[in-house]
Design a protein around this motif. Sequence first.
Motif, PDB file in Angstrom:
ATOM      1  N   GLY A 177      29.256  69.710  96.970  1.00 24.85           N
ATOM      2  CA  GLY A 177      27.999  69.287  96.370  1.00 24.85           C
ATOM      3  C   GLY A 177      26.925  70.353  96.424  1.00 24.85           C
ATOM      4  O   GLY A 177      25.858  70.188  95.841  1.00 24.85           O
ATOM      5  N   GLY A 178      27.209  71.457  97.097  1.00 22.51           N
ATOM      6  CA  GLY A 178      26.244  72.542  97.192  1.00 22.51           C
ATOM      7  C   GLY A 178      26.353  73.514  96.032  1.00 22.51           C
ATOM      8  O   GLY A 178      27.161  73.334  95.116  1.00 22.51           O
ATOM      9  N   LEU A 179      25.558  74.573  96.090  1.00 24.89           N
ATOM     10  CA  LEU A 179      25.518  75.536  94.997  1.00 24.89           C
ATOM     11  C   LEU A 179      26.843  76.263  94.815  1.00 24.89           C
ATOM     12  O   LEU A 179      27.217  76.627  93.702  1.00 24.89           O
ATOM     13  CB  LEU A 179      24.389  76.546  95.243  1.00 24.89           C
ATOM     14  CG  LEU A 179      22.963  75.972  95.248  1.00 24.89           C
ATOM     15  CD1 LEU A 179      21.964  77.064  95.578  1.00 24.89           C
ATOM     16  CD2 LEU A 179      22.637  75.346  93.903  1.00 24.89           C
ATOM     17  N   GLY A 180      27.584  76.466  95.909  1.00 24.90           N
ATOM     18  CA  GLY A 180      28.837  77.194  95.816  1.00 24.90           C
ATOM     19  C   GLY A 180      30.051  76.303  95.653  1.00 24.90           C
ATOM     20  O   GLY A 180      31.193  76.774  95.702  1.00 24.90           O
ATOM     21  N   ASP A 181      29.850  75.022  95.450  1.00 19.85           N
ATOM     22  CA  ASP A 181      30.966  74.085  95.342  1.00 19.85           C
ATOM     23  C   ASP A 181      31.720  74.307  94.029  1.00 19.85           C
ATOM     24  O   ASP A 181      31.124  74.408  92.958  1.00 19.85           O
ATOM     25  CB  ASP A 181      30.417  72.656  95.392  1.00 19.85           C
ATOM     26  CG  ASP A 181      31.525  71.618  95.379  1.00 19.85           C
ATOM     27  OD1 ASP A 181      32.690  71.983  95.616  1.00 19.85           O
ATOM     28  OD2 ASP A 181      31.220  70.438  95.103  1.00 19.85           O
ATOM     29  N   SER A 182      33.039  74.371  94.112  1.00 23.51           N
ATOM     30  CA  SER A 182      33.876  74.608  92.926  1.00 23.51           C
ATOM     31  C   SER A 182      34.801  73.433  92.637  1.00 23.51           C
ATOM     32  O   SER A 182      35.805  73.596  91.949  1.00 23.51           O
ATOM     33  CB  SER A 182      34.697  75.890  93.106  1.00 23.51           C
ATOM     34  OG  SER A 182      35.547  75.780  94.242  1.00 23.51           O
ATOM     35  N   THR A 183      34.491  72.253  93.179  1.00 22.35           N
ATOM     36  CA  THR A 183      35.383  71.104  93.034  1.00 22.35           C
ATOM     37  C   THR A 183      34.976  70.185  91.881  1.00 22.35           C
ATOM     38  O   THR A 183      35.327  69.023  91.866  1.00 22.35           O
ATOM     39  CB  THR A 183      35.429  70.282  94.333  1.00 22.35           C
ATOM     40  OG1 THR A 183      34.088  69.877  94.678  1.00 22.35           O
ATOM     41  CG2 THR A 183      36.027  71.097  95.467  1.00 22.35           C
ATOM     42  N   CYS A 184      34.224  70.675  90.930  1.00 19.52           N
ATOM     43  CA  CYS A 184      33.853  69.857  89.772  1.00 19.52           C
ATOM     44  C   CYS A 184      35.113  69.543  88.961  1.00 19.52           C
ATOM     45  O   CYS A 184      35.911  70.425  88.647  1.00 19.52           O
ATOM     46  CB  CYS A 184      32.844  70.602  88.900  1.00 19.52           C
ATOM     47  SG  CYS A 184      32.336  69.695  87.425  1.00 19.52           S
ATOM     48  N   ILE A 187      30.137  65.886  93.068  1.00 25.18           N
ATOM     49  CA  ILE A 187      29.182  65.450  94.085  1.00 25.18           C
ATOM     50  C   ILE A 187      27.934  66.320  93.985  1.00 25.18           C
ATOM     51  O   ILE A 187      28.031  67.544  93.827  1.00 25.18           O
ATOM     52  CB  ILE A 187      29.783  65.559  95.496  1.00 25.18           C
ATOM     53  CG1 ILE A 187      31.070  64.714  95.606  1.00 25.18           C
ATOM     54  CG2 ILE A 187      28.769  65.132  96.559  1.00 25.18           C
ATOM     55  CD1 ILE A 187      30.841  63.228  95.389  1.00 25.18           C
ATOM     56  N   VAL A 188      26.761  65.697  94.061  1.00 30.63           N
ATOM     57  CA  VAL A 188      25.490  66.416  94.030  1.00 30.63           C
ATOM     58  C   VAL A 188      24.745  66.123  95.328  1.00 30.63           C
ATOM     59  O   VAL A 188      24.638  64.966  95.745  1.00 30.63           O
ATOM     60  CB  VAL A 188      24.630  65.988  92.819  1.00 30.63           C
ATOM     61  CG1 VAL A 188      23.301  66.745  92.821  1.00 30.63           C
ATOM     62  CG2 VAL A 188      25.375  66.241  91.514  1.00 30.63           C
ATOM     63  N   ASN A 189      24.244  67.157  95.962  1.00 33.63           N
ATOM     64  CA  ASN A 189      23.525  66.995  97.229  1.00 33.63           C
ATOM     65  C   ASN A 189      22.083  66.573  97.015  1.00 33.63           C
ATOM     66  O   ASN A 189      21.137  67.257  97.415  1.00 33.63           O
ATOM     67  CB  ASN A 189      23.587  68.294  98.036  1.00 33.63           C
ATOM     68  CG  ASN A 189      24.960  68.525  98.646  1.00 33.63           C
ATOM     69  OD1 ASN A 189      25.802  67.639  98.649  1.00 33.63           O
ATOM     70  ND2 ASN A 189      25.177  69.721  99.143  1.00 33.63           N
ATOM     71  N   MET A 190      21.917  65.450  96.370  1.00 34.47           N
ATOM     72  CA  MET A 190      20.611  64.818  96.171  1.00 34.47           C
ATOM     73  C   MET A 190      20.839  63.314  96.184  1.00 34.47           C
ATOM     74  O   MET A 190      21.929  62.838  95.845  1.00 34.47           O
ATOM     75  CB  MET A 190      19.979  65.232  94.834  1.00 34.47           C
ATOM     76  CG  MET A 190      19.766  66.720  94.645  1.00 34.47           C
ATOM     77  SD  MET A 190      19.105  67.134  93.008  1.00 34.47           S
ATOM     78  CE  MET A 190      17.413  66.564  93.174  1.00 34.47           C
ATOM     79  N   SER A 191      19.822  62.557  96.565  1.00 36.11           N
ATOM     80  CA  SER A 191      19.939  61.113  96.451  1.00 36.11           C
ATOM     81  C   SER A 191      19.939  60.738  94.969  1.00 36.11           C
ATOM     82  O   SER A 191      19.451  61.507  94.133  1.00 36.11           O
ATOM     83  CB  SER A 191      18.778  60.418  97.170  1.00 36.11           C
ATOM     84  OG  SER A 191      17.564  60.608  96.443  1.00 36.11           O
ATOM     85  N   LEU A 215      27.380  60.671  93.438  1.00 36.11           N
ATOM     86  CA  LEU A 215      28.418  61.048  92.484  1.00 36.11           C
ATOM     87  C   LEU A 215      27.805  61.082  91.098  1.00 36.11           C
ATOM     88  O   LEU A 215      27.124  60.146  90.687  1.00 36.11           O
ATOM     89  CB  LEU A 215      29.560  60.029  92.512  1.00 36.11           C
ATOM     90  CG  LEU A 215      30.648  60.234  91.449  1.00 36.11           C
ATOM     91  CD1 LEU A 215      31.445  61.485  91.738  1.00 36.11           C
ATOM     92  CD2 LEU A 215      31.555  59.014  91.368  1.00 36.11           C
ATOM     93  N   MET A 216      28.039  62.175  90.374  1.00 35.34           N
ATOM     94  CA  MET A 216      27.505  62.317  89.026  1.00 35.34           C
ATOM     95  C   MET A 216      28.651  62.475  88.032  1.00 35.34           C
ATOM     96  O   MET A 216      29.514  63.334  88.194  1.00 35.34           O
ATOM     97  CB  MET A 216      26.570  63.518  88.937  1.00 35.34           C
ATOM     98  CG  MET A 216      25.855  63.647  87.595  1.00 35.34           C
ATOM     99  SD  MET A 216      24.746  65.065  87.569  1.00 35.34           S
ATOM    100  CE  MET A 216      23.867  64.771  86.032  1.00 35.34           C
ATOM    101  N   ILE A 217      28.669  61.607  87.012  1.00 41.33           N
ATOM    102  CA  ILE A 217      29.666  61.657  85.943  1.00 41.33           C
ATOM    103  C   ILE A 217      28.928  61.960  84.644  1.00 41.33           C
ATOM    104  O   ILE A 217      27.955  61.279  84.302  1.00 41.33           O
ATOM    105  CB  ILE A 217      30.423  60.326  85.826  1.00 41.33           C
ATOM    106  CG1 ILE A 217      31.140  59.995  87.150  1.00 41.33           C
ATOM    107  CG2 ILE A 217      31.428  60.368  84.679  1.00 41.33           C
ATOM    108  CD1 ILE A 217      31.740  58.605  87.188  1.00 41.33           C
ATOM    109  N   ASN A 218      29.379  62.980  83.924  1.00 38.09           N
ATOM    110  CA  ASN A 218      28.709  63.404  82.693  1.00 38.09           C
ATOM    111  C   ASN A 218      29.665  63.346  81.507  1.00 38.09           C
ATOM    112  O   ASN A 218      30.856  63.641  81.636  1.00 38.09           O
ATOM    113  CB  ASN A 218      28.205  64.846  82.818  1.00 38.09           C
ATOM    114  CG  ASN A 218      27.329  65.057  84.030  1.00 38.09           C
ATOM    115  OD1 ASN A 218      26.255  64.460  84.134  1.00 38.09           O
ATOM    116  ND2 ASN A 218      27.764  65.873  84.943  1.00 38.09           N
ATOM    117  N   VAL A 219      29.131  62.971  80.357  1.00 41.02           N
ATOM    118  CA  VAL A 219      29.833  63.095  79.082  1.00 41.02           C
ATOM    119  C   VAL A 219      28.940  63.889  78.154  1.00 41.02           C
ATOM    120  O   VAL A 219      27.770  63.532  77.967  1.00 41.02           O
ATOM    121  CB  VAL A 219      30.170  61.727  78.469  1.00 41.02           C
ATOM    122  CG1 VAL A 219      30.722  61.892  77.051  1.00 41.02           C
ATOM    123  CG2 VAL A 219      31.178  60.981  79.331  1.00 41.02           C
TER     124      VAL A 219
END
Length: 332
Positions: free
Chosen positions: A63-70, A94-98, A321-325
């Motif tokens: 969920g951090g800036l270096g996360d590559s699990t998208c 995952i995004v590190n924000m509420s 958790l963020m899901i985008n289309v």
Amino acid sequence: DDGKGSHSPIAPQAVDALVAMGFRAACDPMMWTPTSKTRKYMTEKGLRFDDVPIPGPLEEGEGGLGDSTCLVWSGKFAHKYHGHEQPAVRSQGIVNMSPEELVDLIMDSKRVSEYNKSSIGRTDEVVLSDGTDLDNSPFSGQRKKKLTGVVMQGATVIDGNAVFESETDDEQSELEEIEEVVFDDDGHKSVHTITLSSRRERRTRFVGETKLVRTTNKPPLVRKVLEFYTLLHCRALTDDQGGDGFIIVGRGITPASDADKKKSKKGVMHSEILLNVHIIRRLRDSKRRREKGSRKGGRNSKNVSTSARKASKGDLANRCLMINVNHLKSPM
């Protein structure tokens, strides 16, 4: 709008239909094909398409800036209407924000440059609903429920349901321990535990907001400016959609003033957002999600841990958790 600063009579119904279609598209496993990397990751973690991944402790970096699990999928809409030939992309991470903080970031036009480095700016051209009066706003997505029966003492009525304070989703517990990591000049790490005793309510002022925005971007290596004119709307997820979060939808429109112009402005390319969807869900440490609005015989989504270590409630409260289309039509 109706030309007088108010929304047209069918605008609320059109927005409701856009939300329903966007949610349905984002959650339709038959529409999407995962990339090889996504397929491999989901197989290793035992994730199904509609499961909610629960990350480990914050220090693991997900969920951090270096996360590559998208996770990424591609697909096409089955209909034969405008733009159906354009491919669509679905992504999840995952995004590190509420959830509330992330909604504020996306909906606030003044903060676009914080996450879009190619943005020149975004302006709110017309605000159809500012979200300040959800009970009477036709864009809120809320349906009034009639409460029947006896309400126990100490309960609060929320959306027609009696809820105790400990059950509300937008509040943190009264006692919360937070670990503060500090590095000295020599690089040595020390950890301090801070206990918060006050109750903090988390809310976002953008639920129910519906507006027309004009966005301009200057991507690298492109000589012209990309311009979008978009209907942007935010609301809370309903019980039928699983609750526990928010949905933001966007759809490109053509203002009457622009339609009358035969030629575009020099140096500007007009791109069209066919559909943008952002589903933002809270993260829970429970094994199974609430079964609301599920069809008989349907498979229930589960919370699946993707780490061997369990995250604290404080960690999960500040992540989502963020899901985008993204479905775009552009002359580029």
